[in-house]
Design a protein around this motif. Structure first.
Motif, PDB file in Angstrom:
ATOM      1  N   LEU A 160      32.903 -25.140  18.073  1.00 49.72           N
ATOM      2  CA  LEU A 160      33.451 -24.998  19.430  1.00 49.72           C
ATOM      3  C   LEU A 160      33.489 -26.360  20.128  1.00 49.72           C
ATOM      4  O   LEU A 160      34.376 -26.649  20.926  1.00 49.72           O
ATOM      5  CB  LEU A 160      32.561 -24.029  20.219  1.00 49.72           C
ATOM      6  CG  LEU A 160      33.064 -23.528  21.566  1.00 49.72           C
ATOM      7  CD1 LEU A 160      34.304 -22.650  21.377  1.00 49.72           C
ATOM      8  CD2 LEU A 160      31.968 -22.737  22.281  1.00 49.72           C
ATOM      9  N   ALA A 161      32.490 -27.207  19.805  1.00 47.10           N
ATOM     10  CA  ALA A 161      32.371 -28.528  20.438  1.00 47.10           C
ATOM     11  C   ALA A 161      33.396 -29.524  19.898  1.00 47.10           C
ATOM     12  O   ALA A 161      33.530 -30.617  20.441  1.00 47.10           O
ATOM     13  CB  ALA A 161      30.957 -29.065  20.229  1.00 47.10           C
ATOM     14  N   CYS A 162      34.095 -29.162  18.820  1.00 52.15           N
ATOM     15  CA  CYS A 162      35.121 -30.062  18.273  1.00 52.15           C
ATOM     16  C   CYS A 162      36.398 -29.949  19.104  1.00 52.15           C
ATOM     17  O   CYS A 162      36.737 -28.866  19.595  1.00 52.15           O
ATOM     18  CB  CYS A 162      35.424 -29.698  16.817  1.00 52.15           C
ATOM     19  SG  CYS A 162      34.061 -30.062  15.693  1.00 52.15           S
ATOM     20  N   GLU A 163      37.098 -31.067  19.225  1.00 51.44           N
ATOM     21  CA  GLU A 163      38.322 -31.101  20.039  1.00 51.44           C
ATOM     22  C   GLU A 163      39.357 -30.098  19.550  1.00 51.44           C
ATOM     23  O   GLU A 163      40.210 -29.649  20.317  1.00 51.44           O
ATOM     24  CB  GLU A 163      38.955 -32.502  20.001  1.00 51.44           C
ATOM     25  CG  GLU A 163      38.068 -33.627  20.521  1.00 51.44           C
ATOM     26  CD  GLU A 163      37.867 -33.579  22.018  1.00 51.44           C
ATOM     27  OE1 GLU A 163      38.764 -33.083  22.711  1.00 51.44           O
ATOM     28  OE2 GLU A 163      36.800 -34.014  22.483  1.00 51.44           O
ATOM     29  N   GLU A 164      39.303 -29.750  18.258  1.00 55.94           N
ATOM     30  CA  GLU A 164      40.311 -28.830  17.706  1.00 55.94           C
ATOM     31  C   GLU A 164      40.172 -27.417  18.271  1.00 55.94           C
ATOM     32  O   GLU A 164      41.107 -26.627  18.184  1.00 55.94           O
ATOM     33  CB  GLU A 164      40.193 -28.773  16.175  1.00 55.94           C
ATOM     34  CG  GLU A 164      40.634 -30.038  15.451  1.00 55.94           C
ATOM     35  CD  GLU A 164      39.481 -31.024  15.233  1.00 55.94           C
ATOM     36  OE1 GLU A 164      38.444 -30.901  15.934  1.00 55.94           O
ATOM     37  OE2 GLU A 164      39.635 -31.908  14.378  1.00 55.94           O
ATOM     38  N   SER A 165      38.999 -27.065  18.828  1.00 54.76           N
ATOM     39  CA  SER A 165      38.841 -25.711  19.382  1.00 54.76           C
ATOM     40  C   SER A 165      39.571 -25.633  20.711  1.00 54.76           C
ATOM     41  O   SER A 165      39.967 -26.642  21.292  1.00 54.76           O
ATOM     42  CB  SER A 165      37.362 -25.358  19.569  1.00 54.76           C
ATOM     43  OG  SER A 165      36.906 -25.781  20.846  1.00 54.76           O
ATOM     44  N   ASN A 166      39.701 -24.413  21.202  1.00 54.42           N
ATOM     45  CA  ASN A 166      40.443 -24.217  22.454  1.00 54.42           C
ATOM     46  C   ASN A 166      39.493 -24.046  23.641  1.00 54.42           C
ATOM     47  O   ASN A 166      39.823 -23.351  24.598  1.00 54.42           O
ATOM     48  CB  ASN A 166      41.338 -22.984  22.287  1.00 54.42           C
ATOM     49  CG  ASN A 166      42.586 -23.074  23.125  1.00 54.42           C
ATOM     50  OD1 ASN A 166      42.930 -24.158  23.605  1.00 54.42           O
ATOM     51  ND2 ASN A 166      43.252 -21.966  23.331  1.00 54.42           N
ATOM     52  N   ALA A 167      38.313 -24.694  23.566  1.00 56.76           N
ATOM     53  CA  ALA A 167      37.292 -24.454  24.593  1.00 56.76           C
ATOM     54  C   ALA A 167      37.668 -25.014  25.970  1.00 56.76           C
ATOM     55  O   ALA A 167      37.179 -24.539  26.982  1.00 56.76           O
ATOM     56  CB  ALA A 167      35.961 -25.028  24.142  1.00 56.76           C
ATOM     57  N   GLY A 168      38.499 -26.020  26.014  1.00 56.17           N
ATOM     58  CA  GLY A 168      38.843 -26.616  27.318  1.00 56.17           C
ATOM     59  C   GLY A 168      37.911 -27.775  27.650  1.00 56.17           C
ATOM     60  O   GLY A 168      36.744 -27.799  27.221  1.00 56.17           O
TER      61      GLY A 168
ATOM     62  N   PRO B 129      32.726 -27.005  35.654  1.00 58.92           N
ATOM     63  CA  PRO B 129      31.898 -26.318  34.648  1.00 58.92           C
ATOM     64  C   PRO B 129      30.821 -25.434  35.271  1.00 58.92           C
ATOM     65  O   PRO B 129      30.274 -24.570  34.590  1.00 58.92           O
ATOM     66  CB  PRO B 129      31.274 -27.478  33.854  1.00 58.92           C
ATOM     67  CG  PRO B 129      31.427 -28.688  34.709  1.00 58.92           C
ATOM     68  CD  PRO B 129      32.626 -28.468  35.566  1.00 58.92           C
ATOM     69  N   ASP B 130      30.532 -25.653  36.572  1.00 58.32           N
ATOM     70  CA  ASP B 130      29.509 -24.827  37.233  1.00 58.32           C
ATOM     71  C   ASP B 130      30.014 -23.414  37.542  1.00 58.32           C
ATOM     72  O   ASP B 130      29.236 -22.529  37.868  1.00 58.32           O
ATOM     73  CB  ASP B 130      29.040 -25.505  38.536  1.00 58.32           C
ATOM     74  CG  ASP B 130      30.207 -25.927  39.432  1.00 58.32           C
ATOM     75  OD1 ASP B 130      31.313 -26.239  38.903  1.00 58.32           O
ATOM     76  OD2 ASP B 130      30.025 -25.931  40.662  1.00 58.32           O
ATOM     77  N   LEU B 131      31.347 -23.213  37.449  1.00 57.68           N
ATOM     78  CA  LEU B 131      31.918 -21.925  37.870  1.00 57.68           C
ATOM     79  C   LEU B 131      32.565 -21.160  36.720  1.00 57.68           C
ATOM     80  O   LEU B 131      33.469 -20.346  36.939  1.00 57.68           O
ATOM     81  CB  LEU B 131      32.944 -22.155  38.996  1.00 57.68           C
ATOM     82  CG  LEU B 131      32.387 -22.822  40.264  1.00 57.68           C
ATOM     83  CD1 LEU B 131      33.450 -22.894  41.342  1.00 57.68           C
ATOM     84  CD2 LEU B 131      31.158 -22.062  40.781  1.00 57.68           C
ATOM     85  N   MET B 132      32.093 -21.405  35.511  1.00 55.24           N
ATOM     86  CA  MET B 132      32.692 -20.716  34.345  1.00 55.24           C
ATOM     87  C   MET B 132      31.633 -20.494  33.269  1.00 55.24           C
ATOM     88  O   MET B 132      30.588 -21.138  33.266  1.00 55.24           O
ATOM     89  CB  MET B 132      33.833 -21.560  33.773  1.00 55.24           C
ATOM     90  CG  MET B 132      33.405 -22.974  33.369  1.00 55.24           C
ATOM     91  SD  MET B 132      34.787 -24.030  32.876  1.00 55.24           S
ATOM     92  CE  MET B 132      34.816 -23.668  31.118  1.00 55.24           C
ATOM     93  N   SER B 133      31.937 -19.570  32.368  1.00 52.98           N
ATOM     94  CA  SER B 133      31.040 -19.359  31.234  1.00 52.98           C
ATOM     95  C   SER B 133      31.120 -20.566  30.313  1.00 52.98           C
ATOM     96  O   SER B 133      32.213 -21.055  30.020  1.00 52.98           O
ATOM     97  CB  SER B 133      31.448 -18.098  30.464  1.00 52.98           C
ATOM     98  OG  SER B 133      32.813 -18.176  30.096  1.00 52.98           O
ATOM     99  N   LEU B 134      29.957 -21.048  29.871  1.00 50.64           N
ATOM    100  CA  LEU B 134      29.891 -22.185  28.946  1.00 50.64           C
ATOM    101  C   LEU B 134      29.174 -21.700  27.697  1.00 50.64           C
ATOM    102  O   LEU B 134      28.021 -22.046  27.444  1.00 50.64           O
ATOM    103  CB  LEU B 134      29.136 -23.354  29.597  1.00 50.64           C
ATOM    104  CG  LEU B 134      29.776 -23.955  30.852  1.00 50.64           C
ATOM    105  CD1 LEU B 134      28.798 -24.886  31.574  1.00 50.64           C
ATOM    106  CD2 LEU B 134      31.072 -24.695  30.518  1.00 50.64           C
TER     107      LEU B 134
END
Ligand SMILES: Cc1cc2nc3c(=O)[nH]c(=O)nc-3n(C[C@H](O)[C@H](O)[C@H](O)COP(=O)(O)O)c2cc1C
Length: 360
Positions: free
Chosen positions: A250-258, A325-330
């Motif tokens: 998920l931490a890789c840039e290829e994921s769609n995490a934003g 990032p304080d207002l979303m699921s991480l």
């Protein structure tokens, strides 16, 4: 790393590494393609997609990779309605709890959506997955019924189900599922138990894995808390035939995490993770932040899944756009402190490193 296992042989993989699927739009074609190119099994979480979108996704995956991939669904929990009723009062309370955050992001409070227009039909999702015919159909929160599993067998689709206890692993094996993903409570994302409340099924990966190994004869894939070569070696030593890694991919840039999510996973001063039902209405692990603390302090204002998930999802889209990032699921697993890599190729390469590389 032992690369000759029941899982690598059955799926034709160079490495016993499965990239964990991500639901809610965090999977990406680029991530699957990069994992496949590096010799692992890429997975795409499609539980939020309707049938035709699942077929589109499978077509995009086939354009990007010739190697096998997994499609992943959530099975409706036994005894739980797919769209639990929510009263106007419940809706208003949940809205009021979130109102200051909507306000901060300049968003109007949303109307309660029509469930049928928002959530995909599970039966149609299943038909689409069967039509798409991925090499692997993986699933969580339960076991698809016997007719579906029989159709998978007939089509040559390998089935992979998640277990959070040795008992769940036995149920999967008895139902004829091909492989079990022993998922410890260290894992990021939802706690995918299906035989009891998830709060009562919180065994960590390295307690759960050898017990699942002893409980079943089918191949076992270890998930939760594995983020480097040491974790892979430890899981294989405890009897795993492969490992499934989520947070580090998920931490890789290829994921769609934003961007805000990627930054949070790599932040040297990140907070610890915690389990919360606040974001989705179901227990899940993520990095602590202000929104999680507010929601956890008022559990009576949290809507049942999937309503709460939809509501915080509206907020999340704006939070990503405004870098909040304080207002979303991480979402994150406990091994997030081991995350070093921003690209799949380098991360997969690092899983081959000799173990003494890590000794301080
Ligand atoms: C953001 C996020 C979403 C996830 N969504 C799914 C999902 O839809 N289906 C699934 O089978 N597993 C899902 N998982 C679990 C992962 O596929 C994987 O099993 C887990 O992350 C492994 O633990 P780790 O995070 O410690 O590596 C999710 C995990 C994360 C972090």
């Amino acid at each position: 790393m032992n690369t000759d296992t029941t899982v690598t042989r059955r799926l034709g993989l160079a490495l016993p590494i499965v990239q964990g699927p991500f639901g809610g739009g965090l999977s990406s074609v680029a991530l699957v393609a990069a994992v496949n190119a590096a010799g692992g099994l890429g997975s795409f979480g499609v539980h939020h997609l309707r049938g035709e979108q699942i077929l589109q996704t499978a077509r995009a995956l086939r354009t990007a990779t010739e190697r096998p991939f997994a499609l992943n669904l959530w099975v409706p929990l036994p005894g739980e309605p797919e769209h639990p009723a929510v009263s106007a009062t419940q809706w208003q309370r949940a809205l009021q709890r979130l109102a200051p955050f909507f306000d901060e992001l300049g968003l109007a409070l949303p109307q309660q959506p029509d469930p049928a227009s928002v959530w995909p039909d599970y039966a149609q999702q299943l038909e689409a997955v069967l039509e798409a015919r991925p090499a692997v159909f993986s699933f969580v929160f339960g076991i698809p019924d016997a007719r579906i599993l029989a159709r998978c067998k007939a089509l040559g689709i390998v089935t992979m189900g998640a277990a959070t206890s040795p008992h769940e692993a036995r149920l999967l094996e008895e139902a004829g599922v091909d492989m079990v993903v022993a998922t410890g409570s260290d894992a990021g994302g939802h706690r995918v138990s299906f035989t009891g409340p998830p709060t009562s099924l919180l065994m960590g990966t390295f307690s759960l894995l050898p017990q699942v190994r002893d409980a079943v004869r089918i191949p076992v894939i270890a998930a939760g808390g594995i983020a480097d070569a040491r974790g892979v070696a430890a899981a294989m030593a405890l009897g795993a035939d492969a490992v499934q890694i989520g947070t580090a991919f998920l931490a890789c840039e290829e994921s769609n995490a934003g961007a805000p999510h990627h930054q949070a996973l790599h932040d040297a001063n990140k907070p610890a993770t915690a389990l919360t039902a606040g974001f989705s209405g179901r227990l899940a692990r993520g990095l602590r932040n202000e929104l999680m603390a507010t929601l956890d302090a008022h559990p009576e204002d949290i809507l049942p899944y999937p309503w709460q998930n939809w509501l915080t999802g509206v907020l999340k889209q704006a939070a990503i756009a405004q870098n909040r990032p304080d207002l979303m699921s991480l979402w994150s697993g406990q091994a997030v402190g081991l995350v070093r890599h921003r690209h799949v190729a380098a991360f997969m390469q690092s899983l081959h490193m000799p173990q003494d590389t890590f000794v301080a």
